[in-house]
Design a protein around this motif. Structure first.
Motif, PDB file in Angstrom:
ATOM      1  N   MET A   5       0.845  -1.195   0.000  1.00 17.59           N
ATOM      2  CA  MET A   5       0.000   0.000   0.000  1.00 17.59           C
ATOM      3  C   MET A   5       0.882   1.247   0.000  1.00 17.59           C
ATOM      4  SD  MET A   5      -3.128  -0.971  -0.082  1.00 17.59           S
ATOM      5  CE  MET A   5      -4.004   0.481   0.479  1.00 17.59           C
ATOM      6  N   PRO A   6       0.484   2.310  -0.728  1.00 16.53           N
ATOM      7  CA  PRO A   6       1.262   3.549  -0.705  1.00 16.53           C
ATOM      8  C   PRO A   6       1.435   4.056   0.720  1.00 16.53           C
ATOM      9  CG  PRO A   6      -0.402   3.612  -2.438  1.00 16.53           C
ATOM     10  CD  PRO A   6      -0.679   2.385  -1.623  1.00 16.53           C
ATOM     11  N   GLY A   7       2.634   4.473   1.049  1.00 13.85           N
ATOM     12  CA  GLY A   7       2.921   4.982   2.367  1.00 13.85           C
ATOM     13  C   GLY A   7       3.307   3.932   3.376  1.00 13.85           C
ATOM     14  N   SER A   8       3.151   2.655   3.027  1.00 10.40           N
ATOM     15  CA  SER A   8       3.478   1.592   3.977  1.00 10.40           C
ATOM     16  C   SER A   8       4.890   1.061   3.799  1.00 10.40           C
ATOM     17  CB  SER A   8       2.474   0.442   3.828  1.00 10.40           C
ATOM     18  OG  SER A   8       2.591  -0.156   2.547  1.00 10.40           O
ATOM     19  N   LEU A   9       5.585   1.509   2.758  1.00 14.01           N
ATOM     20  CA  LEU A   9       6.930   1.020   2.469  1.00 14.01           C
ATOM     21  C   LEU A   9       7.973   2.047   2.904  1.00 14.01           C
ATOM     22  CD1 LEU A   9       6.335  -0.347  -1.151  1.00 14.01           C
ATOM     23  CD2 LEU A   9       6.341  -1.646   0.980  1.00 14.01           C
ATOM     24  N   PRO A  10       9.207   1.610   3.133  1.00 13.51           N
ATOM     25  CA  PRO A  10      10.280   2.569   3.441  1.00 13.51           C
ATOM     26  C   PRO A  10      10.412   3.589   2.307  1.00 13.51           C
ATOM     27  CG  PRO A  10      11.013   0.319   3.827  1.00 13.51           C
ATOM     28  CD  PRO A  10       9.692   0.217   3.147  1.00 13.51           C
ATOM     29  N   LEU A  11      10.614   4.839   2.663  1.00 15.68           N
ATOM     30  CA  LEU A  11      10.760   5.902   1.674  1.00 15.68           C
ATOM     31  C   LEU A  11      12.211   6.338   1.584  1.00 15.68           C
ATOM     32  CD1 LEU A  11       9.610   8.076  -0.267  1.00 15.68           C
ATOM     33  CD2 LEU A  11       9.340   9.551   1.747  1.00 15.68           C
ATOM     34  N   LEU A  12      12.760   6.289   0.377  1.00 10.54           N
ATOM     35  CA  LEU A  12      14.107   6.815   0.136  1.00 10.54           C
ATOM     36  C   LEU A  12      13.970   8.219  -0.408  1.00 10.54           C
ATOM     37  CD1 LEU A  12      14.683   3.664   0.086  1.00 10.54           C
ATOM     38  CD2 LEU A  12      16.573   4.225  -1.442  1.00 10.54           C
ATOM     39  N   PRO A  13      14.401   9.228   0.340  1.00 13.63           N
ATOM     40  CA  PRO A  13      14.389  10.586  -0.201  1.00 13.63           C
ATOM     41  C   PRO A  13      15.265  10.667  -1.456  1.00 13.63           C
ATOM     42  CG  PRO A  13      14.807  10.591   2.162  1.00 13.63           C
ATOM     43  CD  PRO A  13      14.921   9.164   1.708  1.00 13.63           C
ATOM     44  N   ALA A  14      15.008  11.659  -2.264  1.00 12.30           N
ATOM     45  CA  ALA A  14      15.757  11.815  -3.516  1.00 12.30           C
ATOM     46  C   ALA A  14      17.253  11.884  -3.261  1.00 12.30           C
ATOM     47  CB  ALA A  14      15.284  13.059  -4.254  1.00 12.30           C
ATOM     48  N   SER A  15      17.665  12.578  -2.213  1.00 11.39           N
ATOM     49  CA  SER A  15      19.093  12.715  -1.920  1.00 11.39           C
ATOM     50  C   SER A  15      19.716  11.366  -1.571  1.00 11.39           C
ATOM     51  CB  SER A  15      19.307  13.698  -0.774  1.00 11.39           C
ATOM     52  OG  SER A  15      18.615  13.271   0.391  1.00 11.39           O
ATOM     53  N   ALA A  16      18.982  10.524  -0.838  1.00  7.97           N
ATOM     54  CA  ALA A  16      19.507   9.209  -0.467  1.00  7.97           C
ATOM     55  C   ALA A  16      19.605   8.298  -1.683  1.00  7.97           C
ATOM     56  CB  ALA A  16      18.608   8.570   0.602  1.00  7.97           C
ATOM     57  N   ALA A  17      18.588   8.322  -2.534  1.00  9.28           N
ATOM     58  CA  ALA A  17      18.622   7.497  -3.733  1.00  9.28           C
ATOM     59  C   ALA A  17      19.777   7.894  -4.640  1.00  9.28           C
ATOM     60  CB  ALA A  17      17.290   7.619  -4.484  1.00  9.28           C
ATOM     61  N   ARG A  18      19.998   9.198  -4.730  1.00 11.89           N
ATOM     62  CA  ARG A  18      21.102   9.697  -5.560  1.00 11.89           C
ATOM     63  C   ARG A  18      22.457   9.263  -4.986  1.00 11.89           C
ATOM     64  NH1 ARG A  18      19.370  14.530  -5.618  1.00 11.89           N
ATOM     65  NH2 ARG A  18      20.663  15.434  -3.976  1.00 11.89           N
ATOM     66  N   ARG A  19      22.616   9.388  -3.677  1.00  7.53           N
ATOM     67  CA  ARG A  19      23.864   9.001  -3.033  1.00  7.53           C
ATOM     68  C   ARG A  19      24.127   7.509  -3.181  1.00  7.53           C
ATOM     69  NH1 ARG A  19      25.493  12.047   1.384  1.00  7.53           N
ATOM     70  NH2 ARG A  19      27.177  10.520   1.640  1.00  7.53           N
ATOM     71  N   LEU A  20      23.108   6.700  -3.019  1.00 11.17           N
ATOM     72  CA  LEU A  20      23.277   5.249  -3.165  1.00 11.17           C
ATOM     73  C   LEU A  20      23.722   4.890  -4.579  1.00 11.17           C
ATOM     74  CD1 LEU A  20      20.172   4.047  -1.130  1.00 11.17           C
ATOM     75  CD2 LEU A  20      22.555   3.452  -0.607  1.00 11.17           C
ATOM     76  N   PHE A  21      23.143   5.537  -5.559  1.00  9.79           N
ATOM     77  CA  PHE A  21      23.500   5.253  -6.952  1.00  9.79           C
ATOM     78  C   PHE A  21      24.937   5.672  -7.237  1.00  9.79           C
ATOM     79  CE2 PHE A  21      22.396   6.159 -11.655  1.00  9.79           C
ATOM     80  CZ  PHE A  21      22.812   4.893 -12.017  1.00  9.79           C
ATOM     81  N   LEU A  22      25.316   6.858  -6.792  1.00 14.15           N
ATOM     82  CA  LEU A  22      26.688   7.314  -7.006  1.00 14.15           C
ATOM     83  C   LEU A  22      27.686   6.432  -6.265  1.00 14.15           C
ATOM     84  CD1 LEU A  22      26.169  11.177  -6.707  1.00 14.15           C
ATOM     85  CD2 LEU A  22      26.675   9.893  -8.792  1.00 14.15           C
ATOM     86  N   GLY A  23      27.330   5.995  -5.052  1.00 15.07           N
ATOM     87  CA  GLY A  23      28.215   5.108  -4.302  1.00 15.07           C
ATOM     88  C   GLY A  23      28.389   3.775  -4.981  1.00 15.07           C
ATOM     89  N   ALA A  24      27.286   3.231  -5.494  1.00 14.31           N
ATOM     90  CA  ALA A  24      27.371   1.943  -6.186  1.00 14.31           C
ATOM     91  C   ALA A  24      28.235   2.040  -7.429  1.00 14.31           C
ATOM     92  CB  ALA A  24      25.971   1.466  -6.558  1.00 14.31           C
TER      93      ALA A  24
END
Length: 397
Positions: free
Chosen positions: A1-20
């Motif tokens: 359901m929307p809102g029931s899952l962990p939310l990755l803020p845009a900054s975190a998603a960007r950092r994870l991608f750059l780190g990977a």
């Protein structure tokens, strides 16, 4: 359901991608053939391209992550050590040789797809395609490594769609795994039998479909960290999206992945999957290097243009094949990475005869101000590029 899952803020998603993708590591660390090999194993592959308006695509990608990178490092790995091989992902790429067995299913797939494609009919029109292919292979068996120019044909040579039949045969034999590229001369491929170039890897068995699917998905996940099934399938371009969806569902059920919601640069939240330990990985990531870097148009973080728009709010189009008057920016435009943000783009051209690196155009993204510090960071990035390509002078617009 929307809102029931962990939310990755845009900054975190960007950092994870750059780190990977190795863009949070210190680019000033020592560059050696071994460190380039390690970087390639981390990235998975680096795309190779013939365009050389300023430098080759693979060199620019590696240079953006390792200041001291030299083309000789990659040549040594490809030609001397054979710890990398040239194969096909979305395009021609340098790939760790340890992954070679998982190209065998692709070889079989591409062999059938190419034969059924209009490409085959076009290049072998008026000739017996199978006979041309066999004649080319027989010559290489007898004479050793050959390049396209070693095969004469009265038909005028031209771009990809205008290849002579023998060049098409070489490409078909390469894409289907019967030939490999042991080295290049002036960036022209030489082709030889796979069993002579990579005898041990050629002799290994082909993985079964389930084993290949597991490898393709798990290895792509380890290089993306946060992804959709579509992005997972497209990482190697080796499996179908339906296979990636099934793997993600099974991996999530087993606790290897977690469903998440990812905030985009536009604020929209979209469903995705992440490695189960994404929070621990995020916590361990270093801050972005305090510097400005110029990225290749085929950099792994840019290859998927829709993902680059979601992650960075950066709308990028490669315009080399767009007619000049219709280009918005330029022929070979390099995005500008500052820390963990894409802040602009520039259009370079190297005049080798004059030792001049000309910047034909420079554009900052909306809302990005050309401060003194930002200009200084760009100047330093251009000086590094000029030093790499052997330019004595930089000319700004």
């Amino acid at each position: 359901m929307p809102g029931s899952l962990p939310l990755l803020p845009a900054s975190a998603a960007r950092r994870l991608f750059l780190g990977a993708q190795g863009l949070l590591d210190d680019p000033a660390r020592r560059a050696t053939a071994a460190s380039v090999q390690g970087l390639l194993e981390r990235l998975g592959f680096v795309q190779m391209d013939t365009i050389n308006v300023v430098a080759r695509a693979h060199d620019l990608t590696l240079l953006s992550r390792l200041d001291g990178y030299k083309p000789e490092h990659l040549r040594k790995l490809l030609e001397d050590r054979r710890s990398l091989f040239e194969g096909f992902t979305h395009d021609a790429s340098a790939i760790p040789t340890a992954f070679f067995p998982h190209w065998k299913p692709r070889f079989a797939r591409d062999r059938e797809r190419i034969r059924a494609h209009a490409w085959w009919q076009h290049h072998f029109r008026g000739t017996d395609g199978a006979r041309v292919v066999q004649d080319v292979k027989t010559r290489i068996e007898r004479e050793g490594p050959l390049k396209s120019s070693d095969f004469e044909h009265p038909e005028k040579r031209g771009p990809w769609w205008g290849w002579k039949p023998q060049k098409a045969a070489l490409d078909f034999l390469w894409r289907s795994g019967e030939l490999m590229v042991p080295r290049r001369e002036g960036f022209q491929k030489l082709y030889d039998l796979t069993e002579r170039v990579l005898p041990e890897h050629h002799a290994r068995p082909c993985p079964d479909p389930q084993e290949h699917q597991e490898w393709a998905c798990a290895s792509a996940a380890e290089r993306l960290w946060v992804f959709t099934p579509k992005e997972l399938a497209e990482f190697w371009a080796g499996i179908e999206a339906a296979e990636a969806r099934a793997w993600c569902a099974a991996a999530a059920k087993a606790g290897r992945l977690v469903p998440v919601e990812v905030e985009g640069a536009d604020g929209e939240v979209r469903p995705a999957f992440a490695l189960a330990d994404w929070e621990a990985r995020l916590a361990k990531l270093p801050d972005p290097p305090d510097r400005t870097r110029l990225l290749c148009p085929f950099d792994p973080i840019l290859r998927d243009r829709a993902r680059a728009l979601r992650r960075f709010g950066f709308d990028y189009r490669f315009e080399a094949f767009v007619p000049g008057p219709k280009r918005q920016y330029g022929y070979f435009v390099l995005p500008i990475l500052e820390g963990d943000r894409l802040v602009g783009r520039l259009d370079p051209k190297l005049h080798r005869d004059r030792g001049l690196l000309e910047i034909k155009g420079l554009w900052w993204e909306p809302g990005v101000k050309a401060t003194k510090a930002r200009k200084r960071g760009l100047d330093e990035a251009l000086e590094r590029l000029a030093g790499f390509v052997g330019a004595d002078e930089i000319q700004l617009p």
